[in-house]
Design a protein around this motif. Sequence first.
Motif, PDB file in Angstrom:
ATOM      1  N   SER A 113       0.380  -5.601 -25.807  1.00 29.66           N
ATOM      2  CA  SER A 113       0.700  -4.764 -26.993  1.00 29.66           C
ATOM      3  C   SER A 113       1.023  -3.355 -26.337  1.00 29.66           C
ATOM      4  N   TRP A 114       1.473  -2.486 -27.145  1.00 26.13           N
ATOM      5  CA  TRP A 114       2.004  -1.281 -26.523  1.00 26.13           C
ATOM      6  C   TRP A 114       0.713  -0.673 -25.970  1.00 26.13           C
ATOM      7  N   ALA A 115      -0.430  -0.717 -26.381  1.00 24.20           N
ATOM      8  CA  ALA A 115      -1.574   0.042 -25.730  1.00 24.20           C
ATOM      9  C   ALA A 115      -2.030  -0.840 -24.438  1.00 24.20           C
ATOM     10  N   ILE A 116      -1.891  -1.985 -24.429  1.00 25.60           N
ATOM     11  CA  ILE A 116      -2.353  -3.069 -23.019  1.00 25.60           C
ATOM     12  C   ILE A 116      -1.116  -2.577 -22.268  1.00 25.60           C
ATOM     13  N   MET A 117      -0.038  -2.333 -22.634  1.00 24.51           N
ATOM     14  CA  MET A 117       1.246  -2.015 -21.656  1.00 24.51           C
ATOM     15  C   MET A 117       0.903  -0.594 -20.964  1.00 24.51           C
ATOM     16  N   GLN A 118       0.393   0.285 -21.952  1.00 28.59           N
ATOM     17  CA  GLN A 118       0.272   1.323 -21.326  1.00 28.59           C
ATOM     18  C   GLN A 118      -0.845   1.479 -20.286  1.00 28.59           C
ATOM     19  N   GLU A 119      -2.002   0.771 -20.510  1.00 31.47           N
ATOM     20  CA  GLU A 119      -3.040   0.627 -19.557  1.00 31.47           C
ATOM     21  C   GLU A 119      -2.556  -0.081 -18.436  1.00 31.47           C
ATOM     22  N   GLU A 120      -1.809  -1.076 -18.269  1.00 36.05           N
ATOM     23  CA  GLU A 120      -1.444  -1.747 -17.163  1.00 36.05           C
ATOM     24  C   GLU A 120      -0.304  -0.965 -16.462  1.00 36.05           C
ATOM     25  N   ALA A 121       0.330  -0.014 -17.131  1.00 40.59           N
ATOM     26  CA  ALA A 121       1.347   0.845 -16.198  1.00 40.59           C
ATOM     27  C   ALA A 121       0.296   1.929 -15.419  1.00 40.59           C
ATOM     28  N   LYS A 122      -0.680   2.321 -15.959  1.00 40.76           N
ATOM     29  CA  LYS A 122      -1.665   3.221 -15.116  1.00 40.76           C
ATOM     30  C   LYS A 122      -2.356   2.430 -14.103  1.00 40.76           C
ATOM     31  N   LYS A 123      -2.753   1.148 -14.293  1.00 39.05           N
ATOM     32  CA  LYS A 123      -2.978   0.217 -13.192  1.00 39.05           C
ATOM     33  C   LYS A 123      -1.921  -0.068 -11.999  1.00 39.05           C
ATOM     34  N   MET A 124      -0.735  -0.303 -12.597  1.00 37.23           N
ATOM     35  CA  MET A 124       0.054  -0.248 -11.484  1.00 37.23           C
ATOM     36  C   MET A 124       0.240   1.048 -10.502  1.00 37.23           C
ATOM     37  N   GLU A 125       0.165   2.210 -11.203  1.00 36.06           N
ATOM     38  CA  GLU A 125       0.336   3.415 -10.319  1.00 36.06           C
ATOM     39  C   GLU A 125      -0.657   3.564  -9.327  1.00 36.06           C
ATOM     40  N   GLU A 126      -2.161   2.911  -9.801  1.00 34.73           N
ATOM     41  CA  GLU A 126      -3.000   2.900  -8.629  1.00 34.73           C
ATOM     42  C   GLU A 126      -2.649   1.785  -7.339  1.00 34.73           C
ATOM     43  N   ILE A 127      -2.245   0.565  -8.089  1.00 37.20           N
ATOM     44  CA  ILE A 127      -1.832  -0.449  -6.985  1.00 37.20           C
ATOM     45  C   ILE A 127      -0.637   0.154  -6.044  1.00 37.20           C
ATOM     46  N   LYS A 128       0.269   0.498  -6.920  1.00 36.32           N
ATOM     47  CA  LYS A 128       1.263   1.121  -5.954  1.00 36.32           C
ATOM     48  C   LYS A 128       1.100   2.108  -4.729  1.00 36.32           C
ATOM     49  N   LYS A 129      -0.140   2.608  -4.822  1.00 38.04           N
ATOM     50  CA  LYS A 129      -0.576   3.441  -3.699  1.00 38.04           C
ATOM     51  C   LYS A 129      -1.141   2.662  -2.576  1.00 38.04           C
ATOM     52  N   SER A 130      -1.199   1.485  -2.840  1.00 44.39           N
ATOM     53  CA  SER A 130      -1.575   0.609  -1.595  1.00 44.39           C
ATOM     54  C   SER A 130      -0.670   0.551  -0.500  1.00 44.39           C
ATOM     55  N   PRO A 131      -0.998   0.406   0.757  1.00 49.44           N
ATOM     56  CA  PRO A 131       0.171   0.503   1.675  1.00 49.44           C
ATOM     57  C   PRO A 131       0.771  -0.872   1.804  1.00 49.44           C
ATOM     58  N   LYS A 132       0.482  -1.890   1.208  1.00 45.76           N
ATOM     59  CA  LYS A 132       0.746  -3.350   1.295  1.00 45.76           C
ATOM     60  C   LYS A 132       1.755  -3.177   0.176  1.00 45.76           C
ATOM     61  N   TYR A 133       1.812  -2.641  -0.834  1.00 41.10           N
ATOM     62  CA  TYR A 133       2.668  -2.836  -1.986  1.00 41.10           C
ATOM     63  C   TYR A 133       4.105  -2.805  -1.864  1.00 41.10           C
ATOM     64  N   GLY A 134       4.836  -1.984  -0.995  1.00 40.99           N
ATOM     65  CA  GLY A 134       6.405  -2.049  -1.025  1.00 40.99           C
ATOM     66  C   GLY A 134       6.757  -2.595   0.525  1.00 40.99           C
ATOM     67  N   LEU A 135       5.863  -3.495   1.003  1.00 43.91           N
ATOM     68  CA  LEU A 135       6.139  -4.054   2.388  1.00 43.91           C
ATOM     69  C   LEU A 135       7.400  -4.946   2.249  1.00 43.91           C
ATOM     70  N   SER A 136       8.153  -5.255   3.240  1.00 44.03           N
ATOM     71  CA  SER A 136       9.104  -6.294   3.411  1.00 44.03           C
ATOM     72  C   SER A 136       9.074  -6.478   4.760  1.00 44.03           C
TER      73      SER A 136
END
Length: 154
Positions: A113-136
């Motif tokens: 739902s829109w509300a769930i997606m907004q909450e997931e977007a906030k969680k993703m911002e936190e996850i993206k702060k991990s040094p592992k996130y953008g590794l290749s």
Amino acid sequence: ARSARRTAREHFAPPTLAMLSILSQSVALNAPLRPTPVQRAVSPQMADISAFGDIWGIEAKEAVFNAWDPEKPRDYSNFNPFERNLDGAMSDMNGCFPGESRGYKVPNRPDASWAIMQEEAKKMEEIKKSPKYGLSGKPGCYSLKWQENLGAPP
């Protein structure tokens, strides 16, 4: 006549017993043997998301991401669930991609739902702060040949 019968019985009895003895031995030899145990290769394991009701949602992906070791080779349980393939697709709970990897399974997806997606977007911002996130380029990261040395997906 009676002695002739005994003689005939005595004459035929021993071979009959001998035949029964041979027959019983051959039956025992031909009896089905218990199969010998076969050591099988260990089956590949996928990420265990049963704690999340087998729903491939943000919580399950976050748990798989936290357990992911980019220094170890990518496999069906060691992968970055937020990584995308060259087509931009996201993986299933095995790390397989639709139309590209052997064994892709359509995951059980959570409610949206829109509300769930907004909450997931906030969680993703936190996850993206991990040094592992953008590794290749690490052994645990996506490449076209990641399944090359793995067995069939679970």
